[in-house]
Design a protein around this motif. Structure first.
Motif, short mmCIF file in Angstrom:
data_model
loop_
_atom_site.label_atom_id
_atom_site.label_comp_id
_atom_site.label_asym_id
_atom_site.label_seq_id
_atom_site.Cartn_x
_atom_site.Cartn_y
_atom_site.Cartn_z
N ILE A 43 45.79 -24.86 -13.02
CA ILE A 43 46.04 -23.46 -13.37
C ILE A 43 44.78 -22.62 -13.18
CG2 ILE A 43 46.63 -21.91 -15.26
CD1 ILE A 43 48.48 -24.10 -16.33
N ALA A 44 43.62 -23.19 -13.55
CA ALA A 44 42.37 -22.45 -13.40
C ALA A 44 42.07 -22.14 -11.94
CB ALA A 44 41.23 -23.24 -14.03
N VAL A 45 42.38 -23.08 -11.05
CA VAL A 45 42.16 -22.83 -9.63
C VAL A 45 43.18 -21.84 -9.08
CG1 VAL A 45 42.11 -23.92 -7.35
CG2 VAL A 45 41.02 -25.06 -9.30
N LEU A 46 44.42 -21.96 -9.53
CA LEU A 46 45.45 -21.03 -9.07
C LEU A 46 45.14 -19.59 -9.47
CD1 LEU A 46 48.71 -23.08 -9.76
CD2 LEU A 46 47.78 -22.45 -7.53
N SER A 49 39.83 -18.47 -11.49
CA SER A 49 39.05 -18.24 -12.71
C SER A 49 37.58 -18.59 -12.47
CB SER A 49 39.64 -19.08 -13.84
OG SER A 49 39.52 -20.45 -13.56
N TRP A 50 36.86 -18.71 -13.57
CA TRP A 50 35.43 -19.04 -13.51
C TRP A 50 35.19 -20.37 -12.81
CZ3 TRP A 50 34.07 -23.64 -15.70
CH2 TRP A 50 34.98 -24.22 -16.57
N LEU A 51 36.17 -21.26 -12.81
CA LEU A 51 35.98 -22.55 -12.14
C LEU A 51 35.84 -22.37 -10.62
CD1 LEU A 51 35.82 -25.59 -12.51
CD2 LEU A 51 38.31 -25.71 -12.35
N VAL A 52 36.57 -21.42 -10.06
CA VAL A 52 36.43 -21.16 -8.62
C VAL A 52 35.08 -20.52 -8.34
CG1 VAL A 52 37.39 -19.86 -6.68
CG2 VAL A 52 38.92 -20.93 -8.35
N THR A 53 34.61 -19.66 -9.25
CA THR A 53 33.27 -19.08 -9.08
C THR A 53 32.20 -20.15 -9.10
OG1 THR A 53 34.06 -17.07 -10.19
CG2 THR A 53 31.67 -17.38 -10.02
N LEU A 54 32.36 -21.13 -10.01
CA LEU A 54 31.41 -22.24 -10.05
C LEU A 54 31.46 -23.05 -8.76
CD1 LEU A 54 29.35 -23.88 -11.68
CD2 LEU A 54 31.28 -25.15 -12.68
N GLY A 140 34.46 -16.41 -2.69
CA GLY A 140 35.11 -16.13 -3.96
C GLY A 140 36.58 -16.48 -3.99
N SER A 141 37.15 -16.85 -2.84
CA SER A 141 38.57 -17.17 -2.79
C SER A 141 38.79 -18.65 -3.14
CB SER A 141 39.13 -16.89 -1.39
OG SER A 141 40.45 -17.37 -1.27
N ALA A 142 39.96 -18.94 -3.68
CA ALA A 142 40.30 -20.33 -4.00
C ALA A 142 40.73 -21.11 -2.77
CB ALA A 142 41.41 -20.35 -5.05
N GLU A 143 41.00 -20.41 -1.67
CA GLU A 143 41.37 -21.04 -0.41
C GLU A 143 42.62 -21.92 -0.54
OE1 GLU A 143 39.93 -20.20 2.34
OE2 GLU A 143 38.30 -19.06 1.43
N LEU A 144 43.59 -21.47 -1.30
CA LEU A 144 44.82 -22.21 -1.50
C LEU A 144 45.88 -21.79 -0.49
CD1 LEU A 144 45.05 -22.10 -5.41
CD2 LEU A 144 44.44 -24.07 -4.00
N PHE A 145 46.84 -22.69 -0.26
CA PHE A 145 47.99 -22.45 0.62
C PHE A 145 47.54 -22.00 2.02
CE2 PHE A 145 49.14 -21.14 -3.75
CZ PHE A 145 49.94 -22.23 -4.07
N ALA A 146 46.49 -22.65 2.49
CA ALA A 146 45.94 -22.32 3.80
C ALA A 146 46.05 -23.49 4.78
CB ALA A 146 44.48 -21.89 3.66
#
Length: 345
Positions: A43-46, A49-54, A140-146
């Motif tokens: 959920i944090a990656v979706l 959140s701060w986890l993606v920033t880290l 800064g992007s989570a790079e999901l669904f790519a």
């Protein structure tokens, strides 16, 4: 001599009973907590959140450039998380365990855990489609669904399961503690190595640890299936052994006539039809008949035609009697000839 694992299982004495892990309340609580942690990471990656920033901060820090001296060593160390080499090494050890303990459970447990790992981790990888740090397109992007397959980390999850299965199958509590510590160190090191090399985000590794731990904690639920599979394999082995077992034919009693091929009577008739054979070098004729009923004497001369068999190789056929009537007028060689009647006049 048979050298397969089943032959060893037959020869060795029965080992002591090894207790199978069960789904205790403590294990259920750990499984539930790990599952909640797993869902929280997803959920944090979706939500970026701060986890993606880290993740981006660690990636831009580029650890492989900060400590280049250990790069060569970590290139080899990360192999401890690759599914192929680690599965072969652990399978060799568990195969020896199966040999010694008269059970296929260690190998079947390894196979079941790797199957669960491939299904669960592979489904999340394909479903989320996250790109790795080297293929990121927007800071800064989570790079999901790519279209990627990087989340969670397969190396990390495989290291947790492959080395943790040794602790799961340990025979004593002391061995279980030592093997648990060893598997934790190896899987922790493999995960951080992938972050150092830049092949995974930090959140990929954290989710890989949780994914592997879920497999190990949930294995007791699979134990009944493993037991049934082991029983089925041994039952199939017994069935195949019974089916492939051949019974030797009983020897025929003495005096039983052997069947004669259909082509031999004609050959025997031809052999019995000739009453004389060449003898010696003088070209004289002798009678070939024994006192026991006219059985032809064995002849060792080669056949007259290359396509025919020698007379000594043919099956002897005992005739009912001599086919040539006896010559009563014939006298032995060298005897006096009988007097002939003198014609009148």
């Amino acid at each position: 001599m048979r050298t397969d694992i089943f032959a060893r299982l037959d020869r060795e004495p029965e080992p002591p009973k090894i207790e199978t892990p069960r789904m205790s309340p403590h294990r259920i609580a750990l499984f539930g907590g790990t599952l909640a942690f797993y869902l929280a990471i997803v959920i944090a990656v979706l939500m970026s959140s701060w986890l993606v920033t880290l993740d981006w901060k660690v990636m831009l820090f580029r650890p492989y450039q900060q400590w280049p001296g250990i790069h060569a060593f970590l290139d080899y160390y990360v192999v401890l998380g690759q599914r192929g080499p680690t599965a072969v090494m652990v399978a060799c050890w568990l195969g020896w365990r199966s040999w010694r303990q008269h059970t296929l459970r260690p190998l079947l447990t390894l196979g079941a855990s790797l199957l669960l790992l491939n299904v669960t981790v592979g489904a999340v990888k394909i479903g989320l489609g996250r790109l790795g740090p080297h293929y990121a397109t927007q800071i800064g992007s989570a790079e999901l669904f790519a279209g990627g397959d990087i989340f969670p980390s397969g190396h990390t999850a495989n290291a947790v399961v492959t080395w943790g299965i040794l602790a799961y199958l340990a025979a004593t509590p002391r061995a279980r503690r030592y093997l648990s510590a060893m598997s934790a160190i190896v899987s922790l090191g493999v995960g951080l190595t992938t972050v150092y090399l830049g092949t995974h985000w930090l959140s990929d590794v954290v989710l890989g640890w949780a994914a592997g731990l879920l497999i190990l904690l949930g294995l007791p639920w699979v134990e009944p299936l493993i037991t049934r599979a082991e029983n089925w394999i041994f039952a199939a082995r017994e069935w195949l052994s019974a089916r492939g077992r051949t019974v030797a034919p009983e020897p025929a009693p003495a005096g039983t006539p052997r069947p004669v091929p259909a082509c031999l009577p004609a050959m025997g008739d031809a052999a019995q039809g000739s009453a004389r054979e060449p003898a010696g070098t003088g070209g004289h004729q002798t009678t070939v008949a024994t006192a026991t009923g006219g059985r032809p004497r064995a002849h060792t001369a080669p056949p007259a035609h290359p396509g025919h068999t020698a007379r000594s190789e043919r099956t002897p056929v005992t005739p009912a009697g001599s086919r040539r009537p006896p010559h009563t007028e014939r006298t032995p060689r060298g005897g006096a000839a009988p007097a002939r009647p003198v014609a009148g006049g």
